[in-house]
Design a protein around this motif. Structure first.
Motif, PDB file in Angstrom:
ATOM      1  N   ILE B  89       0.831  -1.204   0.000  1.00 46.39           N
ATOM      2  CA  ILE B  89       0.000   0.000   0.000  1.00 46.39           C
ATOM      3  C   ILE B  89       0.870   1.261   0.000  1.00 46.39           C
ATOM      4  O   ILE B  89       0.507   2.279  -0.570  1.00 46.39           O
ATOM      5  CB  ILE B  89      -0.988  -0.007   1.201  1.00 46.39           C
ATOM      6  CG1 ILE B  89      -1.904   1.212   1.178  1.00 46.39           C
ATOM      7  CG2 ILE B  89      -0.250  -0.073   2.520  1.00 46.39           C
ATOM      8  CD1 ILE B  89      -3.033   1.109   0.206  1.00 46.39           C
ATOM      9  N   GLN B  93       0.422   4.358  -2.492  1.00 45.24           N
ATOM     10  CA  GLN B  93       0.185   5.729  -2.029  1.00 45.24           C
ATOM     11  C   GLN B  93       1.212   6.681  -2.633  1.00 45.24           C
ATOM     12  O   GLN B  93       0.880   7.791  -3.030  1.00 45.24           O
ATOM     13  CB  GLN B  93       0.279   5.797  -0.496  1.00 45.24           C
ATOM     14  CG  GLN B  93      -0.757   4.970   0.229  1.00 45.24           C
ATOM     15  CD  GLN B  93      -2.128   5.596   0.187  1.00 45.24           C
ATOM     16  OE1 GLN B  93      -2.802   5.543  -0.839  1.00 45.24           O
ATOM     17  NE2 GLN B  93      -2.547   6.192   1.276  1.00 45.24           N
ATOM     18  N   ARG B  96       0.391   7.353  -6.174  1.00 45.71           N
ATOM     19  CA  ARG B  96      -0.811   8.190  -6.302  1.00 45.71           C
ATOM     20  C   ARG B  96      -0.536   9.633  -5.939  1.00 45.71           C
ATOM     21  O   ARG B  96      -1.156  10.547  -6.478  1.00 45.71           O
ATOM     22  CB  ARG B  96      -1.932   7.631  -5.411  1.00 45.71           C
ATOM     23  CG  ARG B  96      -2.586   6.405  -6.019  1.00 45.71           C
ATOM     24  CD  ARG B  96      -3.584   5.826  -5.078  1.00 45.71           C
ATOM     25  NE  ARG B  96      -4.231   4.660  -5.670  1.00 45.71           N
ATOM     26  CZ  ARG B  96      -4.941   3.793  -4.974  1.00 45.71           C
ATOM     27  NH1 ARG B  96      -5.098   3.961  -3.671  1.00 45.71           N
ATOM     28  NH2 ARG B  96      -5.493   2.761  -5.561  1.00 45.71           N
ATOM     29  N   ARG B  97       0.381   9.853  -5.004  1.00 46.41           N
ATOM     30  CA  ARG B  97       0.733  11.237  -4.645  1.00 46.41           C
ATOM     31  C   ARG B  97       1.338  11.979  -5.822  1.00 46.41           C
ATOM     32  O   ARG B  97       1.179  13.180  -5.944  1.00 46.41           O
ATOM     33  CB  ARG B  97       1.729  11.237  -3.472  1.00 46.41           C
ATOM     34  CG  ARG B  97       1.080  11.137  -2.120  1.00 46.41           C
ATOM     35  CD  ARG B  97       2.015  11.628  -1.032  1.00 46.41           C
ATOM     36  NE  ARG B  97       3.136  10.728  -0.826  1.00 46.41           N
ATOM     37  CZ  ARG B  97       3.093   9.660  -0.016  1.00 46.41           C
ATOM     38  NH1 ARG B  97       1.993   9.394   0.644  1.00 46.41           N
ATOM     39  NH2 ARG B  97       4.140   8.888   0.127  1.00 46.41           N
ATOM     40  N   LEU B 120      -7.882  19.831   0.046  1.00 49.75           N
ATOM     41  CA  LEU B 120      -7.994  18.605   0.854  1.00 49.75           C
ATOM     42  C   LEU B 120      -6.734  17.738   0.799  1.00 49.75           C
ATOM     43  O   LEU B 120      -6.143  17.417   1.838  1.00 49.75           O
ATOM     44  CB  LEU B 120      -9.209  17.799   0.385  1.00 49.75           C
ATOM     45  CG  LEU B 120      -9.441  16.508   1.177  1.00 49.75           C
ATOM     46  CD1 LEU B 120     -10.053  16.834   2.524  1.00 49.75           C
ATOM     47  CD2 LEU B 120     -10.338  15.552   0.416  1.00 49.75           C
ATOM     48  N   ALA B 121      -6.322  17.369  -0.422  1.00 51.71           N
ATOM     49  CA  ALA B 121      -5.192  16.447  -0.531  1.00 51.71           C
ATOM     50  C   ALA B 121      -3.876  17.074  -0.042  1.00 51.71           C
ATOM     51  O   ALA B 121      -3.151  16.434   0.719  1.00 51.71           O
ATOM     52  CB  ALA B 121      -5.059  15.943  -1.961  1.00 51.71           C
ATOM     53  N   ARG B 123      -3.473  19.206   2.256  1.00 53.40           N
ATOM     54  CA  ARG B 123      -3.499  19.280   3.716  1.00 53.40           C
ATOM     55  C   ARG B 123      -3.434  17.903   4.350  1.00 53.40           C
ATOM     56  O   ARG B 123      -2.706  17.672   5.304  1.00 53.40           O
ATOM     57  CB  ARG B 123      -4.767  20.000   4.193  1.00 53.40           C
ATOM     58  CG  ARG B 123      -4.757  21.482   3.863  1.00 53.40           C
ATOM     59  CD  ARG B 123      -5.948  22.169   4.480  1.00 53.40           C
ATOM     60  NE  ARG B 123      -5.903  22.081   5.942  1.00 53.40           N
ATOM     61  CZ  ARG B 123      -6.907  22.412   6.714  1.00 53.40           C
ATOM     62  NH1 ARG B 123      -8.025  22.823   6.190  1.00 53.40           N
ATOM     63  NH2 ARG B 123      -6.792  22.326   8.016  1.00 53.40           N
ATOM     64  N   GLU B 124      -4.232  16.970   3.805  1.00 46.09           N
ATOM     65  CA  GLU B 124      -4.356  15.674   4.473  1.00 46.09           C
ATOM     66  C   GLU B 124      -3.259  14.693   4.065  1.00 46.09           C
ATOM     67  O   GLU B 124      -2.920  13.802   4.829  1.00 46.09           O
ATOM     68  CB  GLU B 124      -5.727  15.059   4.168  1.00 46.09           C
ATOM     69  CG  GLU B 124      -6.892  15.855   4.725  1.00 46.09           C
ATOM     70  CD  GLU B 124      -6.891  15.885   6.247  1.00 46.09           C
ATOM     71  OE1 GLU B 124      -6.340  14.961   6.865  1.00 46.09           O
ATOM     72  OE2 GLU B 124      -7.431  16.858   6.810  1.00 46.09           O
ATOM     73  N   VAL B 125      -2.734  14.841   2.856  1.00 45.23           N
ATOM     74  CA  VAL B 125      -1.709  13.896   2.402  1.00 45.23           C
ATOM     75  C   VAL B 125      -0.312  14.482   2.594  1.00 45.23           C
ATOM     76  O   VAL B 125       0.592  13.817   3.064  1.00 45.23           O
ATOM     77  CB  VAL B 125      -1.939  13.519   0.922  1.00 45.23           C
ATOM     78  CG1 VAL B 125      -0.887  12.525   0.465  1.00 45.23           C
ATOM     79  CG2 VAL B 125      -3.338  12.923   0.746  1.00 45.23           C
ATOM     80  N   HIS B 127       0.255  17.184   4.514  1.00 47.61           N
ATOM     81  CA  HIS B 127       0.279  17.861   5.817  1.00 47.61           C
ATOM     82  C   HIS B 127       0.712  19.315   5.698  1.00 47.61           C
ATOM     83  O   HIS B 127       1.508  19.815   6.484  1.00 47.61           O
ATOM     84  CB  HIS B 127       1.187  17.110   6.789  1.00 47.61           C
ATOM     85  CG  HIS B 127       0.742  15.698   6.995  1.00 47.61           C
ATOM     86  ND1 HIS B 127      -0.391  15.365   7.689  1.00 47.61           N
ATOM     87  CD2 HIS B 127       1.270  14.536   6.550  1.00 47.61           C
ATOM     88  CE1 HIS B 127      -0.543  14.052   7.683  1.00 47.61           C
ATOM     89  NE2 HIS B 127       0.446  13.522   6.997  1.00 47.61           N
ATOM     90  N   LYS B 130      -2.926  25.128   6.681  1.00 47.16           N
ATOM     91  CA  LYS B 130      -4.128  25.562   5.981  1.00 47.16           C
ATOM     92  C   LYS B 130      -3.878  26.750   5.042  1.00 47.16           C
ATOM     93  O   LYS B 130      -4.261  26.735   3.878  1.00 47.16           O
ATOM     94  CB  LYS B 130      -5.184  25.917   7.029  1.00 47.16           C
ATOM     95  CG  LYS B 130      -6.547  26.172   6.430  1.00 47.16           C
ATOM     96  CD  LYS B 130      -7.592  26.399   7.500  1.00 47.16           C
ATOM     97  CE  LYS B 130      -8.934  26.689   6.840  1.00 47.16           C
ATOM     98  NZ  LYS B 130      -9.845  27.429   7.681  1.00 47.16           N
ATOM     99  N   ARG B 169      -7.763  20.312  -8.667  1.00 44.81           N
ATOM    100  CA  ARG B 169      -7.615  19.440  -7.512  1.00 44.81           C
ATOM    101  C   ARG B 169      -6.427  18.494  -7.700  1.00 44.81           C
ATOM    102  O   ARG B 169      -5.646  18.266  -6.773  1.00 44.81           O
ATOM    103  CB  ARG B 169      -8.900  18.621  -7.324  1.00 44.81           C
ATOM    104  CG  ARG B 169      -8.824  17.622  -6.185  1.00 44.81           C
ATOM    105  CD  ARG B 169     -10.126  16.907  -5.980  1.00 44.81           C
ATOM    106  NE  ARG B 169     -10.444  16.006  -7.089  1.00 44.81           N
ATOM    107  CZ  ARG B 169     -11.541  15.255  -7.138  1.00 44.81           C
ATOM    108  NH1 ARG B 169     -12.421  15.315  -6.157  1.00 44.81           N
ATOM    109  NH2 ARG B 169     -11.778  14.471  -8.166  1.00 44.81           N
TER     110      ARG B 169
END
Lengths: 460, 260
Positions: B89, B93, B96-97, B120-121, B123-125, B127, B130, B169
């Protein structure tokens, strides 16, 4: 320029309304003529029952019994203080929610619509109506003063609005703490109540503490440590400070009904969510376990589960451990509702197009974050009506505790009719009263669910 | 483009220039008994734009969906930027990044605003804080020319605007390669151009792209190579001028005669 036809003439007059709605054609006209006297007659009978013939004395004299049942009368002040704590929590909660909504609107550049207090009264009108009816039955001026006091306390709570945006989550922590305090004032610090407090505080801290700037791993470790510390502190407080109280195996009446239902609802939601995810898991063992649990529970009537909780749960506990019959009942209700919640959530998950998962994966989101940030928010929003329906259902089904000889709200009725003054009479009056109270809460839940749907529908 | 023999499509100009960024070797893919991809060999170089065309059901979409592991290939190897796709995985990942994908049906997140979709990505992937993520998002939204829609929800936008948000996106992750799966097929005709314009601009900016499309004008204008697929196989590969003026394979000729 082409001529535009005038809009059809409005029939917005009283006579017009009667003509178009009641007598649009012969058949409808006949139906109107036949039904109108019937409706008038029924309304007359209801009026006669409520205002003239109803022996409401039975409610007036037993109001306290309906509200708190067999709860020790000399300890009644505990329940009153609890209501004040809950009123405070309600004030803080609404203020924090509306302030948070205002923050979001401001950031998004949308005009802020602040809710006026009068609108909150309209929003919860069934409960407001209920309180007014209860006050009508009150014999002294004290209940009036108490309601005013509770309103004042909840207004005091709304000053949480002035917390700076940065500290907004403290509002939610305050809500949780007030509810715990309210609970403890009545129950005392006996038994395992420290556990509930520790769990609530831990979850509150976990959700509210923001550590954006730390790297992912230490952030997790830091939060875990913080939560462990908080739980230890709570345990310490409960170990060294002992508050006397009335354990909930002695609670009764509407007071008990509301707590039992609220706990069953709050506990069944996360359990149901986990079951739904487990049933869709790629791990066969997990899937089989979840499916088996759900199908087993759904195949058994709630009343059977309640009896099993009373008679069988004891064998499954370690030696020496005891559970009050209230705890067993809450456990049975929670396990029952969780199975239904799981199926409702699963329905929501299945309704979501698979493209959402693929898009989330394609930008590199992990499976956990895909579920938490993309799938669940959409799936849960879609199943709000069904879920609230299930919650309303378990709220009303809490009346089955009556059969377990627990004197919840409906069970109190039999105590009332055991009194010499009301033996064999005024059954209709007490039934109507009990029904009205259930309706006021159930309908409020339904209204809140519709409101939540509307608010969350943005962009869809 | 000298003398090429039939059936051997992988020589000279048809091959990736320089070092391969994406390399598929002997890839097979099955859906049950149906073989969707047969013995696929393909290399894509850095900054190359490859357009994949072919009749529906020919395996075009499956091909690019294998590259970011939305579909799992059954045989052969796929290497993206030196990482071989396996069941690990973490490898998936990582690929995909670095791989942006644009779908036919946009697949924007309807419960999030345009800005939240794009931030979203990162921030969440990645880090990203904001503010930084929002600045980056506004930059990419300007690149696709809809910064003014940032606070709206996807449901409030037209199809063309939604697809441009989807491109933004993907771009916000600063991918090294962009995969487009029929990005204009679900659009009304008048909106196709605004999406293609963005894609042309991306290609000219040096983005490595693999595009499944029926837009032959786009293929002619920006593709370095055109890959023609049929029945799960790569039938013919060539430069656009060669491909559209002088196709060798009968199946290619038939397909082109049907669509042009």
């Amino acid at each position: 320029m082409t001529a535009v036809a005038a809009p059809p003439r409005s029939t917005n007059t009283a006579l017009g309304w009667v003509k178009t709605r009641l007598f649009p054609n012969a058949t409808s006209g006949i139906v109107t003529v036949l039904l109108f006297p019937l409706i008038v007659y029924l309304a007359y009978r209801v009026f006669l029952f409520v205002v003239v013939n109803g022996r409401w004395e039975v409610v007036r004299r037993n109001l306290t019994l309906f509200m708190q049942g067999t709860f020790p009368r000399d300890q009644q002040w505990r329940i009153l203080v609890q209501i004040l704590f809950l009123a405070f929590a309600a004030g803080v909660g609404t203020a924090t929610a509306s302030a948070a909504a205002a923050d979001r609107a401001r950031e998004a550049g949308i005009p802020v619509d602040r809710q006026r207090p009068i609108e909150i009264l309209r929003r919860f009108w069934p409960v407001v109506l209920l309180v007014l009816i209860l006050l009508y039955f009150a014999n002294t001026v004290n209940p009036w003063l108490f309601v005013l006091g509770a309103l004042a306390v909840s207004l005091l709570g709304t000053t949480a609005r002035f917390l700076p945006t940065r500290l907004r989550h403290l509002g939610w922590l305050l809500v949780a703490l007030s509810i715990i305090a309210g609970f403890q004032v009545v129950s005392g610090t006996t038994g395992r109540s420290w556990l509930a407090a520790a769990v609530v505080v831990s979850i509150g801290i976990w959700l509210s503490v923001r550590l954006e700037r730390l790297a992912p791993l230490p952030r997790l470790a830091f939060k875990t440590a913080l939560v462990a510390l908080a739980a230890a502190v709570v345990f310490g407080i409960y170990t060294f400070v002992t508050v006397p109280g009335v354990g909930w195996d002695r609670w009764s009446g509407l007071h008990l009904t509301l707590w039992v239902s609220a706990l069953a609802i709050i506990l069944s939601f996360p359990l149901g969510l986990l079951l739904a995810l487990a049933r869709r898991s790629t791990l066969p063992a997990l899937r089989v376990l979840a499916t088996g649990y759900i199908e087993l529970i759904r195949g058994v009537p709630l009343i059977t589960l309640l009896f099993m909780g009373q008679f069988i749960l004891g064998f499954m506990l370690p030696a020496g451990a005891t559970l009050s019959s209230i705890s067993r009942a809450i456990a049975a209700m929670t396990l029952f509702t969780a199975a239904y919640v799981a199926e409702i959530v699963r329905g929501g998950l299945q309704a979501l197009p698979y493209g959402q998962t693929e898009a989330a994966q394609a930008v590199g989101l992990s499976p956990g974050k895909t579920m938490r940030l993309i799938i669940l928010p959409q799936a849960l929003r879609a199943v709000i009506p069904a879920m609230v329906g299930q919650f309303i259902s378990i709220f009303k089904d809490s009346s089955l505790l009556f059969i377990l000889a627990i004197n919840e709200f409906l069970g109190v009725r039999s105590l009332v009719h055991a009194q010499t003054d009301f033996r064999g009479i005024a059954h209709a009056e007490t039934l109507v009263f009990v029904a009205l109270v259930y309706w006021a809460f159930a309908y409020s839940m339904s209204r809140e669910s519709q409101r939540l749907e509307r608010r969350l529908r943005v962009g869809l | 483009m000298t003398s090429e023999t039939r059936g051997n499509a992988f020589t000279d100009a048809t091959q990736a220039r320089g070092e391969a960024f994406i390399e598929l070797t002997d890839v097979d893919k099955f859906f049950g008994d149906f073989q969707a991809l047969k013995d696929i060999n393909m290399k894509v170089g850095k900054q190359e734009v490859v357009v994949v065309i072919g009749p529906s059901g020919s395996g075009k979409s499956t091909l690019i969906r294998c590259i970011n592991r939305l579909e799992k290939h059954d045989r052969g190897t796929i290497i993206v930027d030196g990482i071989e796709l396996s069941d690990d995985i973490r490898n998936i990942q990582e690929v995909r990044r670095e791989t942006g994908m644009v779908f036919q049906q946009f697949n924007l997140f309807p419960h999030l605003t345009v800005l939240e979709n794009v931030t979203l990505a990162p921030r969440e992937v990645r880090h990203m804080p904001k503010r930084e993520a929002e600045n980056l998002a506004m930059e990419t939204l300007e690149r696709v020319q809809i910064p003014e829609q940032a606070r709206k929800y996807p449901g409030q936008l037209s199809g063309g605007q939604q697809q441009r948000v989807a491109i933004a996106r993907a771009l916000a992750m600063r991918p090294k390669v962009m995969l487009f799966d029929e990005p204009t097929s679900a659009l009304d005709p008048e909106m196709i151009k605004e999406v293609l314009d963005v894609m042309v601009e991306l290609a000219q900016g040096g983005m490595t792209m693999i595009v499944v499309t029926h837009e032959m004008g786009f293929a002619r204008a920006v593709a370095n190579r055109v890959v023609f697929m049929s029945d799960g196989q790569i039938v013919e590969v060539g430069t656009p001028e060669h491909f559209f003026t002088d196709p060798r394979e009968d199946r290619t000729k038939l397909f082109l005669s049907q669509i042009l």
